[in-house]
Design a protein around this motif. Structure first.
Motif, PDB file in Angstrom:
ATOM      1  N   LEU A  95     -18.149  27.100  44.094  1.00 38.34           N
ATOM      2  CA  LEU A  95     -19.412  26.947  45.251  1.00 38.34           C
ATOM      3  C   LEU A  95     -19.529  25.512  45.495  1.00 38.34           C
ATOM      4  O   LEU A  95     -19.026  24.525  46.473  1.00 38.34           O
ATOM      5  CB  LEU A  95     -20.739  27.349  44.946  1.00 38.34           C
ATOM      6  N   ARG A 150     -19.564  29.178  38.063  1.00 37.23           N
ATOM      7  CA  ARG A 150     -20.037  29.755  40.049  1.00 37.23           C
ATOM      8  C   ARG A 150     -20.392  28.397  39.917  1.00 37.23           C
ATOM      9  O   ARG A 150     -19.793  27.959  41.367  1.00 37.23           O
ATOM     10  CB  ARG A 150     -21.190  30.356  39.788  1.00 37.23           C
ATOM     11  N   ALA A 194     -28.073  29.583  49.827  1.00 40.66           N
ATOM     12  CA  ALA A 194     -27.699  30.728  49.549  1.00 40.66           C
ATOM     13  C   ALA A 194     -27.051  30.532  48.936  1.00 40.66           C
ATOM     14  O   ALA A 194     -26.883  31.077  47.392  1.00 40.66           O
ATOM     15  CB  ALA A 194     -26.168  31.194  50.784  1.00 40.66           C
ATOM     16  N   TYR A 195     -26.526  28.785  48.036  1.00 41.53           N
ATOM     17  CA  TYR A 195     -25.933  28.798  47.062  1.00 41.53           C
ATOM     18  C   TYR A 195     -27.327  28.962  46.145  1.00 41.53           C
ATOM     19  O   TYR A 195     -26.884  29.035  44.838  1.00 41.53           O
ATOM     20  CB  TYR A 195     -25.911  27.554  47.726  1.00 41.53           C
ATOM     21  N   ALA A 242     -29.796  30.373  46.329  1.00 41.71           N
ATOM     22  CA  ALA A 242     -29.832  31.822  45.626  1.00 41.71           C
ATOM     23  C   ALA A 242     -29.055  32.271  44.659  1.00 41.71           C
ATOM     24  O   ALA A 242     -29.389  33.141  43.508  1.00 41.71           O
ATOM     25  CB  ALA A 242     -30.234  32.666  46.568  1.00 41.71           C
ATOM     26  N   ASP A 243     -28.021  32.091  44.567  1.00 39.11           N
ATOM     27  CA  ASP A 243     -26.789  32.232  44.135  1.00 39.11           C
ATOM     28  C   ASP A 243     -27.107  31.877  42.020  1.00 39.11           C
ATOM     29  O   ASP A 243     -27.082  33.003  41.086  1.00 39.11           O
ATOM     30  CB  ASP A 243     -25.391  31.823  44.523  1.00 39.11           C
ATOM     31  N   ILE A 244     -27.706  30.707  42.271  1.00 36.85           N
ATOM     32  CA  ILE A 244     -27.306  29.545  41.367  1.00 36.85           C
ATOM     33  C   ILE A 244     -28.228  30.371  40.093  1.00 36.85           C
ATOM     34  O   ILE A 244     -28.081  30.229  38.737  1.00 36.85           O
ATOM     35  CB  ILE A 244     -26.429  28.206  40.538  1.00 36.85           C
ATOM     36  N   GLU A 245     -29.740  30.218  40.602  1.00 30.77           N
ATOM     37  CA  GLU A 245     -30.785  30.524  40.491  1.00 30.77           C
ATOM     38  C   GLU A 245     -30.736  31.709  39.246  1.00 30.77           C
ATOM     39  O   GLU A 245     -31.844  31.311  38.267  1.00 30.77           O
ATOM     40  CB  GLU A 245     -32.034  30.333  41.216  1.00 30.77           C
ATOM     41  N   GLU A 246     -30.261  32.599  39.774  1.00 29.46           N
ATOM     42  CA  GLU A 246     -30.044  33.660  38.879  1.00 29.46           C
ATOM     43  C   GLU A 246     -29.085  34.054  37.256  1.00 29.46           C
ATOM     44  O   GLU A 246     -29.690  34.648  36.448  1.00 29.46           O
ATOM     45  CB  GLU A 246     -29.744  34.942  39.385  1.00 29.46           C
ATOM     46  N   LEU A 247     -28.684  32.745  37.409  1.00 27.64           N
ATOM     47  CA  LEU A 247     -27.819  32.401  36.320  1.00 27.64           C
ATOM     48  C   LEU A 247     -28.129  31.877  35.295  1.00 27.64           C
ATOM     49  O   LEU A 247     -28.117  31.849  33.723  1.00 27.64           O
ATOM     50  CB  LEU A 247     -26.128  32.014  36.459  1.00 27.64           C
ATOM     51  N   ARG A 261     -21.093  30.878  32.693  1.00 30.92           N
ATOM     52  CA  ARG A 261     -21.830  31.808  33.944  1.00 30.92           C
ATOM     53  C   ARG A 261     -22.071  30.737  34.857  1.00 30.92           C
ATOM     54  O   ARG A 261     -20.984  30.736  35.522  1.00 30.92           O
ATOM     55  CB  ARG A 261     -22.674  32.484  33.663  1.00 30.92           C
ATOM     56  N   GLU A 288     -26.409  26.747  54.316  1.00 26.70           N
ATOM     57  CA  GLU A 288     -25.617  27.032  53.415  1.00 26.70           C
ATOM     58  C   GLU A 288     -26.174  26.771  51.553  1.00 26.70           C
ATOM     59  O   GLU A 288     -26.005  27.087  50.712  1.00 26.70           O
ATOM     60  CB  GLU A 288     -24.052  26.011  53.054  1.00 26.70           C
TER      61      GLU A 288
END
Length: 220
Positions: free
Chosen positions: A109, A105, A80-81, A83-88, A101, A77
């Motif tokens: 999460l 997120r 996945a978390y 990987a999602d927020i690093e892009e933001l 943004r 988990e």
């Protein structure tokens, strides 16, 4: 072929014992259902065996204990978390837009049922399993804090923020982004979910307060 050699050199097209991704996924999904429905303390490896639909011998090939299973679920988990927020957290030239943004997120999460179950479980067992609590914090909240602090540092170098203590400012923003909601969720599992508009009201206020304190136009 010996058992050792069979594990090292499985037949073509077959995974070695404990290395079948589909079987591992099957066990993890079963364990997650058990932990959510019965709680970590009440869960047993027998429960997980039944829920996963595997034999006990198969279960122990993949995971030696329910603690190891819980660690694996948390790690999955967590990755996945991140990987999602690093892009933001990329555009340091517009910190108000980027942080909004990110906070939206983060809010979703952090307050998801899965995330709240994990947090409550770690807190419940931390007194007798302190290493689990330390690892959860170090690899989760502490890592997230470092990402936000690094973003704030980059924005400060660009002049789009004016911050001296990057870590303190990062902590303040994360607290602002979930103000009035996270603590209630810890204690009230039946608290109604917030709508997107309610979430955005909290997030927008967090960004306004943060930029008022650390924006480039603030007066010292």
């Amino acid at each position: 072929m010996s058992e050792t050699m069979a594990r090292i050199c499985p037949a073509e097209g077959r995974s070695a014992a404990g290395e079948d991704p589909a079987k591992r996924r099957q066990i993890l999904e079963g364990a997650k259902r058990v932990f959510v429905s019965t709680g970590f303390d009440a869960a047993s490896m027998n429960d997980i065996t039944r829920e996963s639909g595997v034999s006990k011998s198969t279960l122990y090939v993949y995971f030696r204990s329910k603690e190891e299973l819980f660690h694996a679920l948390i790690a999955e988990e967590r990755e996945a978390y991140f990987a999602d927020i690093e892009e933001l957290l990329v555009d340091a030239g517009r910190p108000d837009v980027t942080l909004r943004r990110f906070a939206q997120r983060l809010f979703d999460l952090m307050l998801s049922p899965e995330a709240m179950t994990a947090k409550r479980t770690v807190i419940a067992v931390a007194s007798r399993m302190p290493e689990l609590g330390r690892e959860f914090y170090r690899r989760g909240p502490m890592r997230g804090l470092a990402l936000v602090a690094e973003f704030i540092r980059r924005a400060s170098e660009l002049g789009t923020l004016k911050v001296e203590d990057h870590e303190l400012a990062a902590s303040q923003f994360i607290e602002l982004a979930t103000a009035g909601v996270l603590r209630r969720r810890f204690f009230d599992d039946q608290a109604p979910p917030l709508s997107a508009s309610e979430r955005d009201r909290i997030v927008d206020a967090a960004v306004r307060v943060f930029m008022a304190a650390y924006g480039p136009d603030r007066r010292d």
